[in-house]
Write a protein that holds these residues in place. Structure first.
Motif, short mmCIF file in Angstrom:
data_model
loop_
_atom_site.label_atom_id
_atom_site.label_comp_id
_atom_site.label_asym_id
_atom_site.label_seq_id
_atom_site.Cartn_x
_atom_site.Cartn_y
_atom_site.Cartn_z
N MET A 235 0.82 -1.22 0.00
CA MET A 235 0.00 0.00 0.00
C MET A 235 0.84 1.26 0.00
SD MET A 235 -2.86 -1.24 2.79
CE MET A 235 -3.68 0.37 2.80
N GLN A 236 2.15 1.13 0.19
CA GLN A 236 3.03 2.30 0.24
C GLN A 236 3.17 2.91 -1.16
OE1 GLN A 236 3.82 3.14 3.37
NE2 GLN A 236 2.69 1.25 3.84
N THR A 237 3.39 4.21 -1.20
CA THR A 237 3.50 4.90 -2.49
C THR A 237 4.82 5.65 -2.64
OG1 THR A 237 2.38 6.85 -1.56
CG2 THR A 237 1.00 5.19 -2.67
N SER A 238 5.69 5.59 -1.64
CA SER A 238 6.93 6.36 -1.70
C SER A 238 7.93 5.74 -2.67
CB SER A 238 7.55 6.47 -0.31
OG SER A 238 8.10 5.23 0.08
N GLU A 239 8.84 6.56 -3.14
CA GLU A 239 9.90 6.08 -4.03
C GLU A 239 10.82 5.11 -3.29
OE1 GLU A 239 11.97 9.29 -5.81
OE2 GLU A 239 10.22 10.07 -6.88
N ASP A 240 11.00 5.34 -1.98
CA ASP A 240 11.86 4.45 -1.20
C ASP A 240 11.28 3.03 -1.15
OD1 ASP A 240 13.63 6.48 -0.72
OD2 ASP A 240 12.81 6.98 1.26
N ALA A 241 9.96 2.93 -0.98
CA ALA A 241 9.32 1.62 -0.94
C ALA A 241 9.45 0.92 -2.29
CB ALA A 241 7.84 1.76 -0.56
N GLU A 242 9.28 1.68 -3.37
CA GLU A 242 9.46 1.12 -4.71
C GLU A 242 10.87 0.58 -4.89
OE1 GLU A 242 8.41 0.51 -8.93
OE2 GLU A 242 7.23 0.82 -7.11
N ALA A 243 11.86 1.36 -4.42
CA ALA A 243 13.26 0.96 -4.54
C ALA A 243 13.54 -0.30 -3.73
CB ALA A 243 14.18 2.09 -4.09
N VAL A 244 12.95 -0.41 -2.53
CA VAL A 244 13.14 -1.60 -1.68
C VAL A 244 12.59 -2.84 -2.38
CG1 VAL A 244 12.38 -2.71 0.44
CG2 VAL A 244 13.22 -0.37 0.50
N LEU A 245 11.41 -2.73 -2.97
CA LEU A 245 10.80 -3.87 -3.65
C LEU A 245 11.67 -4.32 -4.83
CD1 LEU A 245 8.51 -5.85 -4.14
CD2 LEU A 245 7.36 -4.09 -5.48
N ARG A 246 12.10 -3.37 -5.64
CA ARG A 246 12.93 -3.70 -6.80
C ARG A 246 14.24 -4.37 -6.34
NH1 ARG A 246 11.95 -1.32 -11.79
NH2 ARG A 246 10.05 -0.08 -11.87
N GLN A 247 14.84 -3.83 -5.26
CA GLN A 247 16.09 -4.40 -4.78
C GLN A 247 15.90 -5.80 -4.26
OE1 GLN A 247 19.14 -2.59 -5.13
NE2 GLN A 247 19.68 -4.75 -4.95
N ASP A 248 14.77 -6.08 -3.61
CA ASP A 248 14.48 -7.44 -3.14
C ASP A 248 14.39 -8.42 -4.30
OD1 ASP A 248 14.50 -6.77 -0.49
OD2 ASP A 248 12.33 -6.68 -0.25
N LEU A 249 13.75 -7.99 -5.39
CA LEU A 249 13.65 -8.85 -6.57
C LEU A 249 15.03 -9.09 -7.19
CD1 LEU A 249 10.47 -7.32 -8.27
CD2 LEU A 249 10.63 -9.46 -6.99
N ILE A 250 15.82 -8.02 -7.27
CA ILE A 250 17.17 -8.13 -7.82
C ILE A 250 18.03 -9.06 -6.97
CG2 ILE A 250 19.32 -6.84 -8.24
CD1 ILE A 250 17.46 -4.43 -8.94
N ASN A 251 17.94 -8.90 -5.64
CA ASN A 251 18.72 -9.75 -4.73
C ASN A 251 18.35 -11.22 -4.88
OD1 ASN A 251 20.00 -7.49 -3.75
ND2 ASN A 251 18.78 -7.35 -1.89
N ALA A 252 17.04 -11.48 -5.03
CA ALA A 252 16.58 -12.87 -5.15
C ALA A 252 17.12 -13.51 -6.42
CB ALA A 252 15.04 -12.92 -5.14
N VAL A 253 17.02 -12.80 -7.55
CA VAL A 253 17.53 -13.34 -8.82
C VAL A 253 19.05 -13.49 -8.76
CG1 VAL A 253 17.79 -12.89 -11.29
CG2 VAL A 253 15.62 -12.39 -10.15
N ASN A 254 19.72 -12.47 -8.24
CA ASN A 254 21.18 -12.49 -8.21
C ASN A 254 21.70 -13.60 -7.30
OD1 ASN A 254 23.75 -11.05 -8.96
ND2 ASN A 254 23.91 -10.98 -6.73
N GLN A 255 21.05 -13.81 -6.15
CA GLN A 255 21.50 -14.86 -5.23
C GLN A 255 21.40 -16.24 -5.88
OE1 GLN A 255 19.74 -17.43 -3.48
NE2 GLN A 255 21.59 -17.99 -2.34
#
Length: 420
Positions: A235-255
């Motif tokens: 439900m968050q709309t901030s750019e920081d929340a968007e960045a956290v979500l993208r980084q989690d996806l990147i970390n999962a694929v990269n790991q």
């Protein structure tokens, strides 16, 4: 004069006034009569240009009201748009959080979201890959232009390329590995296996150089991982929340990608083989001389590019406290042990940059020219939004599917080692 000409002339006149003031400040004096007259004339001209610009703005506003009484457009935006000759253009950003939240709550995606995802779908079709998710993140570019609205105005959809961020985080790309995207079907990567060069007489027939061009086949293999996200976070709309979500996806694929490459798997039709599989025959390294022998195998392969080390974290730890050479010196009353530096010091081993990652299998390391390792990627990043599996925990599961393959292009370019 138009608004741009008026603004430019006004700026030039203001600069003249500033130049007079600056000169007086440097010389710590009052203005001369001539300077005062020039300053006052410039000031009057600025006021006149200001009035002229205001009248032009008022006239433009009147024109705009005649065209449409319902449209309220700021006059500064009109001037800027006229200068760029791109009227009716707005900027919108694709937000992954918004798209996921809409899917979870069974709300329709916006037209720009559907158009952006359609680019990812096209990438999947072009590469010959299947997809099952509701979201396909395109990886070919960072900006897409789409048409929206009743009059089909041009809209720029701006989003960060998730694959570029993945490249930057992946330790192999830092080491110089080849990262190939946008692949279609099986790919044969050519590899020149050296050539023999001879001295010949002026009219002698040139001998066969014995060069051979082999090829290594890259085939798409599905990499799948998931990330669990709370509904409250979505439900968050901030750019920081968007960045956290993208980084989690990147970390999962990269790991998953790194742990496979730096693993001991033998490989199959569905999974790439690891650098440390049993056929790789890793060299057991107990001291610095063993490491020198391993380096010699790469030097003997005549690699042309920069070499690097990639270590498991516990290998780095051991090399940090393992001296290169140990000797003893005897004094009048005692014998001391003297070490000439550790194997790993200041991010280097024997003057060669050494990278490390927790995704490297414990006790293993690799050394060599990593530009001879190819990482192939097909299609877009496919995301399945699953609101059911973790529903009891108030979470949404994001299942990520991507297609990769990894192969060493040249035998002998990368050596692998192991500590006891």
């Amino acid at each position: 004069m138009n608004s741009l000409e008026i603004t430019e002339k006004r700026n030039i006149t203001l600069q003249k006034m500033q130049d007079i003031v600056n000169k007086c400040k440097r010389e710590l004096r009052e203005m001369t009569e001539e300077e005062q007259a020039e300053f006052n004339a410039a000031k009057a001209e600025v006021e006149m240009l200001k009035d002229e610009l205001a009248k032009l703005k008022e006239k433009l506003a009147g024109y705009e009201n005649e065209v449409s009484e319902t449209e309220q457009v700021k006059q500064d935006e009109i001037i800027e748009e006229n200068k760029r000759n791109k009227q009716n253009k707005t900027m919108k950003e694709f937000r992954l959080l918004n798209a996921i939240n809409s899917i979870v709550n069974n709300k329709p995606l916006t037209e720009e979201e559907r158009s952006f995802i359609a680019k990812g779908e096209k990438e999947m079709r072009d590469s010959g890959m299947s997809y099952a998710g509701q979201i396909q993140l395109p990886v070919s570019e960072t900006r897409a232009t789409i048409a929206v609205g009743s009059e089909k105005s041009t809209v720029d959809v701006n989003t960060e390329n998730i694959l570029e961020a993945l490249r930057g985080r992946n330790i192999l790309t830092q080491a110089g590995a080849k990262f190939m995207t946008g692949l279609v079907g099986d790919v044969q990567v050519p590899c020149l296996n050296g050539a023999q060069v001879n001295w010949e007489g002026e009219t002698d027939t040139t001998a066969d150089g014995n060069a051979s061009i082999a090829s290594v086949k890259l085939q798409p293999k599905r990499l799948s991982c998931y990330v669990d996200v709370t509904k409250q976070f979505l439900m968050q709309t901030s750019e920081d929340a968007e960045a956290v979500l993208r980084q989690d996806l990147i970390n999962a694929v990269n790991q998953k990608l790194e742990s496979t490459i730096f693993g001991t798997g033998e490989g199959s039709t569905t999974e790439p083989s690891g650098l440390f599989n049993t056929s790789a025959s890793p060299t057991l390294v107990e001291d610095f001389s063993d490491l020198c022998d391993l380096e010699a195998t790469i030097d003997g392969s005549n690699v042309l590019n920069e070499t690097k080390y990639i270590l498991a974290n516990n290998v780095k730890a051991k090399f940090r406290c393992t001296p290169k050479v140990v000797s003893s010196t005897t004094g009048t009353s005692a014998t001391a042990t003297v070490a000439s530096g550790a194997i790993y010091e200041k991010g280097e081993i024997d003057g060669v940059e050494a990278l490390n990652s927790s995704n490297v299998t414990a006790n293993y390391f690799a050394f060599g020219d990593f530009s001879n390792l190819a990482i192939g990627q097909w299609g877009a990043i496919d995301i399945i939004v699953d609101p059911y599996t973790k529903a009891a925990d108030g979470m949404v599961r994001l299942v990520v599917n991507a297609y990769f393959d990894i192969k060493v292009l040249r035998t002998g370019a990368i050596a692998v080692g192991k500590i006891a």
